[in-house]
Design a protein around this motif. Sequence first.
Motif, PDB file in Angstrom:
ATOM      1  N   SER A   1      43.788   5.464 -13.225  1.00  0.00           N
ATOM      2  CA  SER A   1      44.518   5.860 -12.688  1.00  0.00           C
ATOM      3  C   SER A   1      46.023   4.675 -12.575  1.00  0.00           C
ATOM      4  N   CYS A   2      46.844   5.083 -13.126  1.00  0.00           N
ATOM      5  CA  CYS A   2      48.061   3.939 -12.953  1.00  0.00           C
ATOM      6  C   CYS A   2      48.869   4.396 -11.643  1.00  0.00           C
ATOM      7  N   SER A   3      48.890   3.606 -10.746  1.00  0.00           N
ATOM      8  CA  SER A   3      49.777   4.081  -9.801  1.00  0.00           C
ATOM      9  C   SER A   3      50.711   2.917  -9.408  1.00  0.00           C
ATOM     10  N   ILE A   4      51.586   2.702  -9.319  1.00  0.00           N
ATOM     11  CA  ILE A   4      52.949   1.519  -8.108  1.00  0.00           C
ATOM     12  C   ILE A   4      53.095   2.274  -6.324  1.00  0.00           C
ATOM     13  N   SER A   5      52.880   1.501  -5.697  1.00  0.00           N
ATOM     14  CA  SER A   5      53.066   1.347  -4.562  1.00  0.00           C
ATOM     15  C   SER A   5      53.915   0.348  -4.382  1.00  0.00           C
ATOM     16  N   GLY A   6      54.706   0.769  -3.095  1.00  0.00           N
ATOM     17  CA  GLY A   6      56.533   0.134  -2.253  1.00  0.00           C
ATOM     18  C   GLY A   6      56.395  -0.002  -1.051  1.00  0.00           C
ATOM     19  N   GLY A   7      54.709   0.044  -0.446  1.00  0.00           N
ATOM     20  CA  GLY A   7      54.948  -0.201   0.809  1.00  0.00           C
ATOM     21  C   GLY A   7      53.026   1.155   1.170  1.00  0.00           C
ATOM     22  N   ILE A   8      54.058   2.206   2.172  1.00  0.00           N
ATOM     23  CA  ILE A   8      52.787   2.527   2.283  1.00  0.00           C
ATOM     24  C   ILE A   8      52.139   3.594   1.329  1.00  0.00           C
ATOM     25  N   LYS A   9      53.645   4.094   0.822  1.00  0.00           N
ATOM     26  CA  LYS A   9      53.686   5.653   0.408  1.00  0.00           C
ATOM     27  C   LYS A   9      52.835   5.388  -1.452  1.00  0.00           C
ATOM     28  N   GLU A  10      52.051   5.273  -1.955  1.00  0.00           N
ATOM     29  CA  GLU A  10      51.622   5.461  -3.575  1.00  0.00           C
ATOM     30  C   GLU A  10      51.605   6.171  -4.101  1.00  0.00           C
ATOM     31  N   LEU A  11      52.241   5.999  -5.463  1.00  0.00           N
ATOM     32  CA  LEU A  11      52.718   7.016  -6.142  1.00  0.00           C
ATOM     33  C   LEU A  11      52.139   7.243  -7.614  1.00  0.00           C
ATOM     34  N   ASN A  12      51.031   8.308  -7.825  1.00  0.00           N
ATOM     35  CA  ASN A  12      50.175   7.830  -9.387  1.00  0.00           C
ATOM     36  C   ASN A  12      51.112   8.282 -10.698  1.00  0.00           C
ATOM     37  N   LEU A  13      51.315   7.383 -11.093  1.00  0.00           N
ATOM     38  CA  LEU A  13      52.004   7.085 -12.876  1.00  0.00           C
ATOM     39  C   LEU A  13      51.641   7.598 -13.940  1.00  0.00           C
ATOM     40  N   LYS A  14      50.454   7.934 -13.925  1.00  0.00           N
ATOM     41  CA  LYS A  14      49.841   7.796 -15.425  1.00  0.00           C
ATOM     42  C   LYS A  14      47.893   7.584 -14.853  1.00  0.00           C
ATOM     43  N   ARG A  15      47.614   8.857 -15.671  1.00  0.00           N
ATOM     44  CA  ARG A  15      46.261   9.239 -16.061  1.00  0.00           C
ATOM     45  C   ARG A  15      45.242   9.039 -16.523  1.00  0.00           C
ATOM     46  N   ILE A  16      44.600   8.314 -17.227  1.00  0.00           N
ATOM     47  CA  ILE A  16      43.902   8.165 -18.720  1.00  0.00           C
ATOM     48  C   ILE A  16      42.973   8.576 -18.623  1.00  0.00           C
ATOM     49  N   HIS A  17      42.767   8.836 -19.768  1.00  0.00           N
ATOM     50  CA  HIS A  17      40.901   9.152 -20.080  1.00  0.00           C
ATOM     51  C   HIS A  17      40.342   8.387 -21.188  1.00  0.00           C
ATOM     52  N   LEU A  18      39.560   7.726 -20.763  1.00  0.00           N
ATOM     53  CA  LEU A  18      39.215   5.920 -22.077  1.00  0.00           C
ATOM     54  C   LEU A  18      38.357   7.152 -22.759  1.00  0.00           C
ATOM     55  N   LYS A  19      38.077   7.556 -23.726  1.00  0.00           N
ATOM     56  CA  LYS A  19      37.028   7.837 -24.596  1.00  0.00           C
ATOM     57  C   LYS A  19      36.962   6.772 -25.515  1.00  0.00           C
ATOM     58  N   VAL A  20      35.723   6.190 -24.932  1.00  0.00           N
ATOM     59  CA  VAL A  20      35.304   4.888 -25.845  1.00  0.00           C
ATOM     60  C   VAL A  20      33.767   5.724 -26.789  1.00  0.00           C
ATOM     61  N   LYS A  21      34.337   5.430 -28.009  1.00  0.00           N
ATOM     62  CA  LYS A  21      33.283   6.854 -29.157  1.00  0.00           C
ATOM     63  C   LYS A  21      32.538   5.279 -29.658  1.00  0.00           C
ATOM     64  N   VAL A  22      31.088   6.421 -30.274  1.00  0.00           N
ATOM     65  CA  VAL A  22      30.200   5.182 -30.953  1.00  0.00           C
ATOM     66  C   VAL A  22      29.742   6.090 -32.332  1.00  0.00           C
ATOM     67  N   GLY A  23      29.552   5.220 -33.090  1.00  0.00           N
ATOM     68  CA  GLY A  23      29.075   5.313 -34.161  1.00  0.00           C
ATOM     69  C   GLY A  23      30.367   5.763 -35.012  1.00  0.00           C
ATOM     70  N   GLN A  24      30.394   6.038 -36.211  1.00  0.00           N
ATOM     71  CA  GLN A  24      31.615   5.809 -36.940  1.00  0.00           C
ATOM     72  C   GLN A  24      30.530   6.336 -38.179  1.00  0.00           C
ATOM     73  N   GLN A  25      32.270   7.767 -39.274  1.00  0.00           N
ATOM     74  CA  GLN A  25      31.784   7.441 -39.740  1.00  0.00           C
ATOM     75  C   GLN A  25      31.699   7.106 -41.444  1.00  0.00           C
ATOM     76  N   GLU A  26      30.455   7.461 -42.857  1.00  0.00           N
ATOM     77  CA  GLU A  26      30.463   6.376 -43.472  1.00  0.00           C
ATOM     78  C   GLU A  26      30.483   7.041 -44.891  1.00  0.00           C
ATOM     79  N   VAL A  27      31.634   6.507 -45.865  1.00  0.00           N
ATOM     80  CA  VAL A  27      32.048   6.868 -47.200  1.00  0.00           C
ATOM     81  C   VAL A  27      31.633   5.738 -47.942  1.00  0.00           C
ATOM     82  N   GLU A  28      30.881   6.118 -49.364  1.00  0.00           N
ATOM     83  CA  GLU A  28      30.705   4.943 -50.480  1.00  0.00           C
ATOM     84  C   GLU A  28      31.521   5.371 -51.696  1.00  0.00           C
ATOM     85  N   VAL A  29      32.069   4.392 -52.299  1.00  0.00           N
ATOM     86  CA  VAL A  29      32.758   4.512 -53.095  1.00  0.00           C
ATOM     87  C   VAL A  29      32.342   3.418 -54.159  1.00  0.00           C
ATOM     88  N   THR A  30      31.972   3.821 -55.548  1.00  0.00           N
ATOM     89  CA  THR A  30      31.391   3.001 -56.041  1.00  0.00           C
ATOM     90  C   THR A  30      32.562   2.503 -57.481  1.00  0.00           C
TER      91      THR A  30
END
Length: 382
Positions: free
Chosen positions: A106-135
């Motif tokens: 979550s990305c939030s900004i605060s100006g004193g006591i009040k906090e405002l949520n600006l953005k929520r990001i769901h981060l996915k860290v992917k493992v594995g990858q596709q392989e393609v072969e070319v001759t």
Amino acid sequence: MIMKMMMVLLLVSQHALGGVVEVNEGAESVLLPCYSDIQPEDPFLIWTRSDLSPNFVHLRRENDDDLKNQNQRFRNRTSMNPDALDTGNFSLTLRKPERFDGGNYSCSISGGIKELNLKRIHLKVKVGQQEVEVTEGSDSVVLPCRTSSLLPEDTSVEWTRSEPEFMMVHSSSNQRNQDGFYRDRTEMSKDFLRTGDVSLTLRNPRDGDGGRYVCTVHRDQDVLRQTVVLKYVKEPFPSWASALLVLLVLVLIVSAGVFYHFKDYFLKAPLVKVDSGVKSVLLPCKTKLYLPGGARVEWRDGENRTVHVYPNGSDDPEEQNLTNSKRTRMNDDPLKTGDLSLTLEHPRFADSGIYTCRVSIWKRVILMKQVHLQVKGQWYKC
Ligand SMILES: *[C@@H]1O[C@H](CO)[C@@H](O)[C@H](O)[C@H]1NC(C)=O
């Protein structure tokens, strides 16, 4: 006044608060985007992950980072633009994303006591990858990448490489950024917004094309990524060369066989040296070949004159004339023993020369060997 503005903004942006960012494990860094144009007094900016304790990922106050309470797993891995609070670009760069970095930020900004949520990001860290072969020598190769179908109008797709250096391989929105190495070699389906198939066709693949490719789809708030590893396989040996090699080996085998069979023809004549005055000299001729009973053995001298014939008593009168010197003899049963050696008695200097031992049957020569005889001495001694 500021609080009021914040409330309005909160309501307006609520629906567009979330976003997905995908990154591949092993990437140099990932950007978690967050923007805002509100400027509260004495603001501070917080990135958090509520599932962690402490939940602070990054905190920016005025113009300084305040990382006292930062969760240690993010230590030295987060950064924000120094002028973030002036420009409204609150995006967070997370370096070396690992699998456990996946989660809701979550990305939030605060100006004193009040906090405002600006953005929520769901981060996915992917493992594995596709392989393609070319001759080597292929016309083209497809680097596969798929996302959801019916993409919004403003979706853009980028194909990039980060190694050995950053390269823009293909951009659906701005091909002017394309690296020269890929000019006129890349193509994406025109229909990708409808189908979600953002695979890249790479024409005339060449050395240097092998490596990691990242397909990045910017869809609304989401940044979706997929890695494709292209393996460029050089033809280990062109097929014409393989064929040639096989042919060469065959030729070698055949000639070795031929040589072995007729080796007696090819080998240099062995040298036999004697002094004149010795009682006799043996001109060797031995074989392991099978010699049929009716075969004819013949010794000839350097001038192709017959000096000895087996069996004796050849009915050719001409030959008898030549062999009547009676200085030559052979062992008994030469065809059976394979010992066709010739004994020459009282060799003289004039006997020096090449002698040929020949076995033939029905006028076909089946064996031929040569011996070089050297008799030391002088003419007058004979
Ligand atoms: C915001 O900052 C990040 C670096 O922290 C940068 O990569 C990105 O391009 C910036 N965004 C804009 C719209 O300038």
